[in-house]
Design a protein around this motif. Sequence first.
Motif, short mmCIF file in Angstrom:
data_model
loop_
_atom_site.label_atom_id
_atom_site.label_comp_id
_atom_site.label_asym_id
_atom_site.label_seq_id
_atom_site.Cartn_x
_atom_site.Cartn_y
_atom_site.Cartn_z
N GLU A 83 5.76 2.49 15.98
CA GLU A 83 5.69 1.99 14.69
C GLU A 83 4.33 2.27 14.06
O GLU A 83 4.00 2.77 12.77
N LEU A 143 -6.88 0.18 27.58
CA LEU A 143 -6.69 1.46 28.46
C LEU A 143 -7.39 1.68 29.57
O LEU A 143 -7.17 1.84 30.81
N GLY A 189 4.20 4.39 24.16
CA GLY A 189 5.12 4.80 24.24
C GLY A 189 6.29 3.71 23.82
O GLY A 189 7.67 4.01 23.82
N GLY A 190 5.82 2.65 23.34
CA GLY A 190 6.48 1.38 22.99
C GLY A 190 6.99 1.51 21.51
O GLY A 190 6.36 2.15 20.80
N ASP A 191 7.50 0.31 21.11
CA ASP A 191 7.75 -0.07 19.85
C ASP A 191 6.57 0.22 18.79
O ASP A 191 6.50 0.60 17.67
N SER A 192 5.29 -0.70 19.51
CA SER A 192 4.04 -0.68 18.68
C SER A 192 3.53 0.66 18.50
O SER A 192 3.41 0.93 17.29
N ARG A 239 2.50 8.57 28.23
CA ARG A 239 2.34 8.94 29.52
C ARG A 239 3.40 9.47 30.34
O ARG A 239 3.17 10.04 31.29
N ARG A 240 4.84 9.20 29.75
CA ARG A 240 5.93 9.60 30.51
C ARG A 240 6.50 10.38 29.65
O ARG A 240 6.17 10.80 28.44
N TYR A 251 11.81 -10.19 26.58
CA TYR A 251 12.16 -9.97 25.10
C TYR A 251 11.26 -9.86 24.13
O TYR A 251 11.14 -8.90 23.29
N ARG A 252 10.18 -10.65 24.02
CA ARG A 252 8.93 -10.59 23.26
C ARG A 252 9.26 -10.19 21.90
O ARG A 252 8.49 -9.39 21.33
N GLN A 253 10.00 -10.73 21.34
CA GLN A 253 10.40 -10.63 19.89
C GLN A 253 10.19 -11.95 19.14
O GLN A 253 10.21 -13.01 19.54
N ARG A 260 9.91 3.63 25.60
CA ARG A 260 10.36 2.49 25.63
C ARG A 260 10.75 1.88 24.19
O ARG A 260 11.35 0.94 23.90
N ILE A 319 -0.47 -0.34 23.74
CA ILE A 319 0.10 0.04 25.11
C ILE A 319 0.58 -1.39 25.80
O ILE A 319 0.65 -1.64 26.99
N GLY A 320 0.79 -2.13 24.83
CA GLY A 320 1.33 -3.69 25.23
C GLY A 320 0.38 -4.70 24.83
O GLY A 320 -0.68 -4.40 24.78
N TYR A 321 0.82 -5.85 25.79
CA TYR A 321 -0.25 -6.92 25.66
C TYR A 321 -0.25 -7.53 26.93
O TYR A 321 0.65 -7.25 27.82
N ASN A 350 13.49 -6.94 11.43
CA ASN A 350 14.56 -7.44 12.46
C ASN A 350 14.35 -9.03 12.30
O ASN A 350 14.99 -9.64 13.51
P1 NAP Z 1 5.50 -2.39 25.55
O1 NAP Z 1 7.02 -2.37 25.11
O2 NAP Z 1 5.12 -2.98 26.68
O3 NAP Z 1 5.29 -0.81 25.54
C1 NAP Z 1 3.89 -0.28 26.16
C2 NAP Z 1 3.65 1.13 26.17
O4 NAP Z 1 2.61 1.50 26.85
C3 NAP Z 1 4.80 1.80 27.36
O5 NAP Z 1 5.07 2.96 26.70
C4 NAP Z 1 3.74 1.90 28.49
O6 NAP Z 1 4.12 3.20 29.24
C5 NAP Z 1 2.46 2.39 27.75
N1 NAP Z 1 1.35 2.08 28.63
C6 NAP Z 1 1.00 0.91 29.28
N2 NAP Z 1 -0.06 1.09 29.71
C7 NAP Z 1 -0.64 2.32 29.34
C8 NAP Z 1 -1.55 3.15 29.94
N3 NAP Z 1 -2.86 2.40 30.48
N4 NAP Z 1 -1.85 4.22 29.32
C9 NAP Z 1 -0.83 4.78 28.64
N5 NAP Z 1 0.12 4.10 28.39
C10 NAP Z 1 0.33 2.98 28.78
O7 NAP Z 1 4.34 -2.73 24.43
P2 NAP Z 1 4.75 -2.57 22.89
O8 NAP Z 1 5.31 -1.53 22.28
O9 NAP Z 1 3.22 -3.02 22.18
O10 NAP Z 1 5.83 -3.66 22.53
C11 NAP Z 1 5.71 -5.00 23.00
C12 NAP Z 1 6.87 -5.75 22.52
O11 NAP Z 1 6.92 -6.23 21.04
C13 NAP Z 1 8.22 -5.00 22.86
O12 NAP Z 1 9.26 -6.26 23.21
C14 NAP Z 1 8.54 -4.45 21.55
O13 NAP Z 1 10.06 -4.55 21.54
C15 NAP Z 1 8.17 -5.55 20.55
N6 NAP Z 1 7.81 -4.88 19.25
C16 NAP Z 1 8.84 -4.94 18.44
C17 NAP Z 1 8.80 -4.00 17.15
C18 NAP Z 1 9.70 -3.80 16.24
O14 NAP Z 1 11.06 -4.45 16.46
N7 NAP Z 1 9.75 -3.32 15.03
C19 NAP Z 1 7.34 -3.47 16.73
C20 NAP Z 1 6.50 -3.73 17.83
C21 NAP Z 1 6.60 -4.49 19.03
P3 NAP Z 1 5.40 3.04 30.36
O15 NAP Z 1 6.63 2.95 29.53
O16 NAP Z 1 5.19 4.20 31.21
O17 NAP Z 1 5.08 1.79 31.02
#
Ligand code: NAP
Length: 316
Positions: free
Chosen positions: A164, A124, A158-161, A181-182, A291-293, A186, A245-247, A55
């Motif tokens: 993927e 975690l 539950g996010g993109d990471s 967890r839900r 946004y974090r892209q 995301r 689970i994000g950053y 993307n």
């Molecule tokens: P994210 O979007 O912040 O999602 C984090 C996920 O982890 C959420 O589902 C969250 O649950 C869950 N989570 C957080 N703390 C937790 C815990 N203690 N126990 C269990 N689950 C937990 O993070 P990300 O997926 O790393 O993505 C980060 C950014 O990078 C996003 O903007 C994403 O769009 C981007 N990204 C894009 C791509 C792509 O376009 N190909 C690939 C990777 C990342 P809740 O929903 O319940 O909060």
Amino acid sequence: MSESSESFHDVIIVGSGPAGYTAALYLGRSEYKPFVLAGALTPGGQLVNTTTVENFPGFPEGILGPDLMDKMREQAEKFGATIEYDDVVSADLTGPLKTITTDSGETYTSKAVILTTGSEYRKLGVPGEAEFAGHGVSYCATCDGFFFKDKKIVVVGGGDSAFEEANFLSRYGSSVTLLVRRDEFRASQILVDRVKNNPKVTILTNTAVDEIKGDSANGVTGLSLHNTKDGSTSEIEASGVFIAIGYTPRTDFIEGQVKLDSDGYIVTEGASTQTSLAGVFAAGDVSDRTYRQAISAAGMGCRAAIDAQNYLTSQE
Ligand code: NAP
């Protein structure tokens, strides 16, 4: 450079992801020669640990994350950016002259600073996570997936990471179980659909991790879980646990100086990249909770370079 010392610069850019290299490219093409502190361990930032980036505009066939970052670095260097592969350990950004000290003991001074330090893997915080890090617990599928060939793998998030990584890890594992967890995701629909259509991946919703279990001989052997809706508990076998689970933003070295929000993101003024300190700008994931892209970070890097350029011009 405005002064003769090699350690004095117009602008220091801290970080080398899409925001940092884009800021360096823009400043390189101006009269202000940028100096980039790219970090020693993973210059290029998070994209260096990803596979194909689909993307980022301009690459209709996709491009490997490390290749994209190599190109960004080359382009910044072509226009005069100097890059040093060193980690920042402390900084004093409060006065008109900013000083930055690195892990190798160098001190650099500049009139302006652009902070593009990105973010690091969120933990975690459950028992066993730290104990088995590197022995079954990983935060990087592309780095460590290979070690779990024909083994049972769990991915948390539950996010993109997470989606993927679950898809990517199905190349290696005998099975992949994605714990969310839900009961909502995301992740974007295209990634959710890919996982749902992947016969090797099972999604368990409403499922949280209580403990990562293992022993010194085998590393991780399984996880204790609970259902977030009804509270019931269960166990799952696994050799690999990938936590996605994000950053959290990387701001340790500026705490107490630059204004941060409650989650540690650098606060910028309105649509600009101006931080709470004059001459200090921020771009990319370290200041973007929405946004974090890669492309939005690159866009912010461009804006930070223009903001820094305007600041330097106003100081002359
Ligand atoms: P994210 O979007 O912040 O999602 C984090 C996920 O982890 C959420 O589902 C969250 O649950 C869950 N989570 C957080 N703390 C937790 C815990 N203690 N126990 C269990 N689950 C937990 O993070 P990300 O997926 O790393 O993505 C980060 C950014 O990078 C996003 O903007 C994403 O769009 C981007 N990204 C894009 C791509 C792509 O376009 N190909 C690939 C990777 C990342 P809740 O929903 O319940 O909060």
